[in-house]
Design an enzyme around this catalytic site. Structure first.
Site, PDB file in Angstrom:
ATOM      1  N   GLY A 203       0.855  -1.182   0.000  1.00  0.00           N
ATOM      2  CA  GLY A 203       0.000   0.000   0.000  1.00  0.00           C
ATOM      3  C   GLY A 203       0.887   1.227   0.000  1.00  0.00           C
TER       4      GLY A 203
ATOM      5  CB  CYS B 229       5.033   5.806  -3.645  1.00  0.00           C
ATOM      6  SG  CYS B 229       5.481   7.329  -2.796  1.00  0.00           S
TER       7      CYS B 229
HETATM    8  N1  LIG Z   1       6.089   9.640   0.906  1.00  0.00           N
HETATM    9  C1  LIG Z   1       7.062   8.892   0.403  1.00  0.00           C
HETATM   10  O1  LIG Z   1       7.444   7.866   0.976  1.00  0.00           O
HETATM   11  C2  LIG Z   1       7.724   9.278  -0.887  1.00  0.00           C
HETATM   12  C3  LIG Z   1       8.916   8.657  -1.253  1.00  0.00           C
HETATM   13  C4  LIG Z   1       9.526   9.029  -2.453  1.00  0.00           C
HETATM   14  C5  LIG Z   1       8.945   9.994  -3.265  1.00  0.00           C
HETATM   15  N2  LIG Z   1       7.755  10.569  -2.889  1.00  0.00           N
HETATM   16  C6  LIG Z   1       7.193  11.606  -3.764  1.00  0.00           C
HETATM   17  O2  LIG Z   1       7.469  12.873  -3.179  1.00  0.00           O
HETATM   18  C7  LIG Z   1       6.384  13.774  -3.417  1.00  0.00           C
HETATM   19  C8  LIG Z   1       5.860  14.302  -2.079  1.00  0.00           C
HETATM   20  O3  LIG Z   1       5.356  13.205  -1.343  1.00  0.00           O
HETATM   21  P1  LIG Z   1       4.940  13.353   0.195  1.00  0.00           P
HETATM   22  O4  LIG Z   1       4.564  12.005   0.651  1.00  0.00           O
HETATM   23  O5  LIG Z   1       5.973  14.125   0.926  1.00  0.00           O
HETATM   24  O6  LIG Z   1       3.625  14.262   0.030  1.00  0.00           O
HETATM   25  P2  LIG Z   1       2.769  14.950   1.189  1.00  0.00           P
HETATM   26  O7  LIG Z   1       1.382  14.942   0.709  1.00  0.00           O
HETATM   27  O8  LIG Z   1       3.106  14.348   2.512  1.00  0.00           O
HETATM   28  O9  LIG Z   1       3.333  16.451   1.213  1.00  0.00           O
HETATM   29  C9  LIG Z   1       3.161  17.356   0.168  1.00  0.00           C
HETATM   30  C10 LIG Z   1       3.128  18.757   0.767  1.00  0.00           C
HETATM   31  O10 LIG Z   1       3.153  19.716  -0.276  1.00  0.00           O
HETATM   32  C11 LIG Z   1       2.353  20.815   0.120  1.00  0.00           C
HETATM   33  N3  LIG Z   1       2.024  21.630  -1.062  1.00  0.00           N
HETATM   34  C12 LIG Z   1       1.180  21.342  -2.070  1.00  0.00           C
HETATM   35  N4  LIG Z   1       1.198  22.355  -2.984  1.00  0.00           N
HETATM   36  C13 LIG Z   1       2.068  23.270  -2.533  1.00  0.00           C
HETATM   37  C14 LIG Z   1       2.553  24.509  -3.050  1.00  0.00           C
HETATM   38  N5  LIG Z   1       2.138  24.999  -4.216  1.00  0.00           N
HETATM   39  N6  LIG Z   1       3.437  25.206  -2.316  1.00  0.00           N
HETATM   40  C15 LIG Z   1       3.888  24.727  -1.131  1.00  0.00           C
HETATM   41  N7  LIG Z   1       3.485  23.550  -0.605  1.00  0.00           N
HETATM   42  C16 LIG Z   1       2.603  22.824  -1.306  1.00  0.00           C
HETATM   43  C17 LIG Z   1       1.166  20.174   0.802  1.00  0.00           C
HETATM   44  O11 LIG Z   1       0.485  21.089   1.631  1.00  0.00           O
HETATM   45  C18 LIG Z   1       1.857  19.056   1.571  1.00  0.00           C
HETATM   46  O12 LIG Z   1       2.225  19.474   2.885  1.00  0.00           O
HETATM   47  C19 LIG Z   1       5.350  12.978  -4.219  1.00  0.00           C
HETATM   48  O13 LIG Z   1       5.568  13.229  -5.589  1.00  0.00           O
HETATM   49  C20 LIG Z   1       5.691  11.545  -3.898  1.00  0.00           C
HETATM   50  O14 LIG Z   1       5.329  10.664  -4.925  1.00  0.00           O
HETATM   51  C21 LIG Z   1       7.143  10.248  -1.711  1.00  0.00           C
END
Ligand SMILES: NC(=O)c1ccc[n+]([C@@H]2O[C@H](COP(=O)([O-])OP(=O)(O)OC[C@H]3O[C@@H](n4cnc5c(N)ncnc54)[C@H](O)[C@@H]3O)[C@@H](O)[C@H]2O)c1
Length: 479
Positions: free
Chosen positions: A284, A287
């Site tokens: 799950g 990602c």
């Molecule tokens: N979570 C993981 O384990 C993981 C691992 C590798 C890659 N990623 C990738 O990294 C990216 C972020 O993932 P995440 O889990 O940290 O997401 P998340 O949802 O936890 O955090 C994203 C943040 O971005 C903020 N945001 C949205 N639009 C914005 C803007 N215009 N200006 C400023 N802030 C803004 C949101 O308020 C939120 O706090 C995604 O593309 C994801 O696929 C995630």
């Protein structure tokens, strides 16, 4: 260097903390004022072990602050990371609206005073590097049309591979760093930024010691497109590997083989590797599904159908239903029965519930008029807040979940569940049925404690598996 990180989620906050720990001056920006207020107060908007310690250490080194004002932060930065969410649209395509808004905002804040690098850390489809460049330019054109030609910036892709729950270790001691860029100046800035990490030239924090013999990190430099593709291909492969383990486990169950032993047996082959071969109720998290859907979408745009990935999604969907089937085999009727879920988060050591198998299992059970109780060390509050429609009875402990339940389902393999008093739990239940959705318990021990036990791909036959002559009961973990 001066760095801005846009997005303070699981990736952005950890990235900001690490960069600052290595000595850079970091400003983290988010549009969510509540998150920023919490971070300013020293509170974490997410659960990630030891992130609080890293943030305090970071504040004493490079320095880190939090704001909702992108313009000021980006204007003063050499490097601006985009780490916003890229959730899936119903079509499977990545929703790039947050990325687009961030890129426009960066453009609007840029002047001609210095060369800057805009870094895509969010997982974005192939071609997004070019899109970001266009959007930043549009932002500049709108804010400072006269300076458009003099504003200098490069775009890099720097995909993130951290795993929630061990994000700090993954970020301080990663397997590799990937940087995609189209020009030397951008690459040079990124190389300088990551030098402390690549050469491991930082004091390891007490709470996260450097692994023995870990002296440097492989740096992979590529084109933008290859870097973007590397991230999707890595996630797709990992999801496929788990899916493969699940399919083999389902056959093991039918032919009388033990999936745990089979996976340990194939995992020792260096070409295969032992990790991500644990059969269970399916993967799950935020990602895997979204990234596979996005890669499938991109491939379709180019007239190609990735059949392995279609199957990977399908296998995972079916795997989540397996728990229901197993409960039906044991209880026949689920209507009116009380089912206890041990764990809600999509994996241990996180509060993240995005695409968690627990949600689908609970939803299905409730649809079938079963009662659902649950305990999770961290994820109960987010679950009750974000999914109020799921009428789950939240409990204070695993023991409370077991009390008078007709069956227990282990959904998330939290470490604390390894030390449960199984005999006491079995005794307190109406029917001592245990569906071990992560093959976490030793079947013999569970049976001895009084449980009617079933795992995934396990046949409850006597264990015959040995390595170098030593008997192993929980081979997957030990290997
Ligand atoms: N979570 C993981 O384990 C993981 C691992 C590798 C890659 N990623 C990738 O990294 C990216 C972020 O993932 P995440 O889990 O940290 O997401 P998340 O949802 O936890 O955090 C994203 C943040 O971005 C903020 N945001 C949205 N639009 C914005 C803007 N215009 N200006 C400023 N802030 C803004 C949101 O308020 C939120 O706090 C995604 O593309 C994801 O696929 C995630």
């Amino acid at each position: 260097m001066r760095v801005t990180v846009i997005g303070t989620g699981y990736v952005g906050t950890v990235t900001g903390a690490c960069l600052s720990y290595w000595g850079h001056r970091v400003t983290c920006v988010d549009t969510d004022a509540v998150k920023i207020a919490k971070l300013r107060n020293g509170e974490l908007p997410i659960y990630e072990p030891r992130l609080d310690l890293l943030l305090s250490a970071a504040a004493k080194r490079g320095g880190i602050d939090f704001t909702t004002d992108l313009t000021e932060a980006a204007a003063e930065s050499d490097v601006i990371f985009i780490a916003v969410g890229t959730p899936p649209l119903p079509s499977g395509q990545a929703d790039l609206r947050y990325l687009e808004s961030a890129a426009h905002g960066i453009g609007a804040s840029m002047d001609k005073s210095r060369f800057r690098v805009v870094v895509n850390k969010s997982t974005v489809p192939v071609g997004s590097g070019n899109l970001v460049e266009t959007l930043v330019r549009e932002g500049v054109r709108k804010a400072r049309p006269a300076e458009l030609k003099q504003v200098r910036f490069g775009v890099a892709s720097n995909p993130e591979f951290l795993r929630e729950g061990c994000a700090i270790a993954d970020s301080l001691y990663p397997d590799r760093v990937v940087i995609g860029a189209e020009d030397d100046a951008t690459l040079e800035v990124m190389r300088r930024l990551y030098e402390p990490l690549i050469e491991q030239r930082f004091d390891a924090p007490d709470f996260m010691p450097r692994p023995a013999g870990f002296v440097s990190v492989p740096l992979i430099t590529t084109t933008l497109t290859s870097a973007e593709m590397i991230k999707y291909a890595a996630n797709a492969f990992l999801a496929m590997k788990i899916g493969f383990a699940n399919e083999v486990a389902n056959v093991c169950e039918r032919v009388g083989a033990e999936a745990v032993e089979v996976m340990a047996g194939i995992g020792l082959d260096g070409r295969i590797g032992a990790r991500f071969l644990n059969a269970g109720v399916g993967w799950g998290g935020s990602c895997f599904a979204k990234d596979i859907q996005s890669l499938l979408y991109t491939a379709r745009e180019y007239g190609y159908q990735m059949r392995l990935l279609d199957a990977t999604l399908e296998v995972n969907r079916a795997q989540r239903q397996l728990v229901i089937q197993k409960l039906q085999e044991k209880l026949y009727i689920l209507k009116g029965r009380t089912i206890g879920l041990l764990g809600l988060a999509f994996k241990p050591d996180t509060d993240d519930l995005r695409d968690a198998p627990s949600l689908q299992i609970a939803e299905r059970l409730l649809q079938m008029d079963a009662r659902v109780k649950a305990y999770d060390p961290i994820a109960m509050k987010p679950c009750s807040e974000r999914y109020p429609e799921l009428k789950i009875q939240y409990c204070e402990s695993a023991l409370e979940v077991a009390a008078e339940a007709d069956a227990l389902v282990l959904v998330t393999e939290w470490a604390e569940f390894r030390n449960l008093n199984l005999a006491q739990m079995a005794q307190s239940m109406t029917r001592p049925i245990l569906v071990d959705g992560r093959n976490m318990f030793d079947p013999e021990t569970a049976r001895h404690a009084g449980f009617n036990y079933t795992g995934i791909g396990r046949n409850m036959q006597q264990h015959r598996f040995t390595v170098d002559g030593h008997a192993k009961s929980t081979v997957a973990q030990e290997l």
